[in-house]
Design a protein around this motif. Sequence first.
Motif, PDB file in Angstrom:
ATOM      1  N   UNK A  32       0.759  -1.423  -0.077  1.00 53.25           N
ATOM      2  CA  UNK A  32      -0.078  -0.027  -0.261  1.00 53.25           C
ATOM      3  C   UNK A  32       0.359   1.280  -0.086  1.00 53.25           C
ATOM      4  N   UNK A  33       2.118   1.670  -0.455  1.00 47.79           N
ATOM      5  CA  UNK A  33       3.356   2.383  -0.025  1.00 47.79           C
ATOM      6  C   UNK A  33       3.207   2.562  -1.441  1.00 47.79           C
ATOM      7  N   UNK A  34       2.731   1.860  -2.140  1.00 43.28           N
ATOM      8  CA  UNK A  34       2.674   2.951  -3.528  1.00 43.28           C
ATOM      9  C   UNK A  34       2.628   4.549  -3.358  1.00 43.28           C
ATOM     10  N   UNK A  35       3.008   5.240  -4.643  1.00 41.59           N
ATOM     11  CA  UNK A  35       3.176   6.839  -3.988  1.00 41.59           C
ATOM     12  C   UNK A  35       3.401   6.914  -2.613  1.00 41.59           C
ATOM     13  N   UNK A  36       3.604   6.855  -2.045  1.00 43.50           N
ATOM     14  CA  UNK A  36       4.324   7.743  -0.836  1.00 43.50           C
ATOM     15  C   UNK A  36       5.650   8.422  -0.948  1.00 43.50           C
ATOM     16  N   UNK A  37       6.556   8.658  -2.096  1.00 42.35           N
ATOM     17  CA  UNK A  37       7.757   9.393  -3.024  1.00 42.35           C
ATOM     18  C   UNK A  37       6.344  10.965  -3.111  1.00 42.35           C
ATOM     19  N   UNK A  38       5.673  10.388  -3.110  1.00 42.79           N
ATOM     20  CA  UNK A  38       4.587  12.392  -2.643  1.00 42.79           C
ATOM     21  C   UNK A  38       4.568  12.944  -1.820  1.00 42.79           C
ATOM     22  N   UNK A  39       5.041  11.718  -0.847  1.00 40.64           N
ATOM     23  CA  UNK A  39       5.054  13.198  -0.021  1.00 40.64           C
ATOM     24  C   UNK A  39       6.745  12.663   0.937  1.00 40.64           C
ATOM     25  N   UNK A  40       7.639  13.403   0.428  1.00 38.99           N
ATOM     26  CA  UNK A  40       8.859  13.400   0.511  1.00 38.99           C
ATOM     27  C   UNK A  40       8.889  13.744   2.480  1.00 38.99           C
ATOM     28  N   UNK A  41       8.158  13.880   3.401  1.00 37.83           N
ATOM     29  CA  UNK A  41       8.424  13.980   4.687  1.00 37.83           C
ATOM     30  C   UNK A  41       8.537  12.995   5.311  1.00 37.83           C
ATOM     31  N   UNK A  42       7.462  12.113   4.638  1.00 37.05           N
ATOM     32  CA  UNK A  42       7.142  10.353   5.287  1.00 37.05           C
ATOM     33  C   UNK A  42       8.470   9.511   4.614  1.00 37.05           C
TER      34      UNK A  42
END
Length: 307
Positions: free
Chosen positions: A249-259
């Motif tokens: 479910x982490x696909x797309x986490x790169x859109x949130x650089x602070x995470x």
Amino acid sequence: MDELRRIDLNLLLTLHALLAERHVTRAAVRLHRSQPAVSHSLAQLRLHFNDQLLIRRDGYMALTAKAQSLIKPLEAALLDLNKLLGEADFSPAKARVRMRLSLSDYAAKTVFPLVVQRVRREAPGIDLAVSQASRETMHAQLADGELDLALGIFPEPTEDLLVEDLFTDRFVCVADKSAVADGEELSLEDWLHRPHVMLALRPDANDEIEKALGRMGLRRNIALALPHWTTVMALIEGTDLILTIASRALAGIERFPSLHAFMPPLELAEIPYQQAWHVRKDEDPALQWVRNCFVEAGQSIQTSIPR
């Protein structure tokens, strides 16, 4: 055989759609017929069974007790007829059927896109109607014939449910770097006392993480419980919340650089993601084909697990 002479067998197909959809217009869409034609068939069915079958109640259509009693024998009879009339010759390209599925945002993000692509490419006459429900509700809907297939985790299926593993996943944690620094290792005690997000359809759900902690006599601090997988990354960004989630479910986490993602400070068993169906539909050729689509989609997706 005398009773068969008293009814057009096409009416049984209409009855099946009406019992499943509990709505004349939706049944008409499912059958590729007009709404007036289905309304006329419903009138004939009411006359034949001497029962209203569907009655309006609080703004929606409900099944009468008689209609409820017809669901299981009708499905069994139609499946037997399919087998008698040559289900071995099932052709996905020629199939005209509506499959009712229940799956979460997680499945919609992982295996379901591959399944949809294949269905549209190879079996465009198979319509997919998707809903979302708790595990307990999916059990009941499969038993009642309201669902054809459910996706999720089914650790204790009832005897009338068949379950097949699609793929495995594992839990990872996600937090804002301001709350848990990159490379910081939390102790179990510290992790438990931090504010957590729980993803569940019901705020009081006892999910796999809670069950694992319960076996250890532990509890975590649930500060936010919500059912929306697709919005949770945006919600925890810039907060002190910790999310524990399946890694795919982490696909797309790169859109949130602070995470950033990190492993939880306790052993959590791998997640066997599964599909389940009722035993009476085991030989349904269209459902067999759709199930195989999910199996092959599960085999093809790759796991990305943070280290």
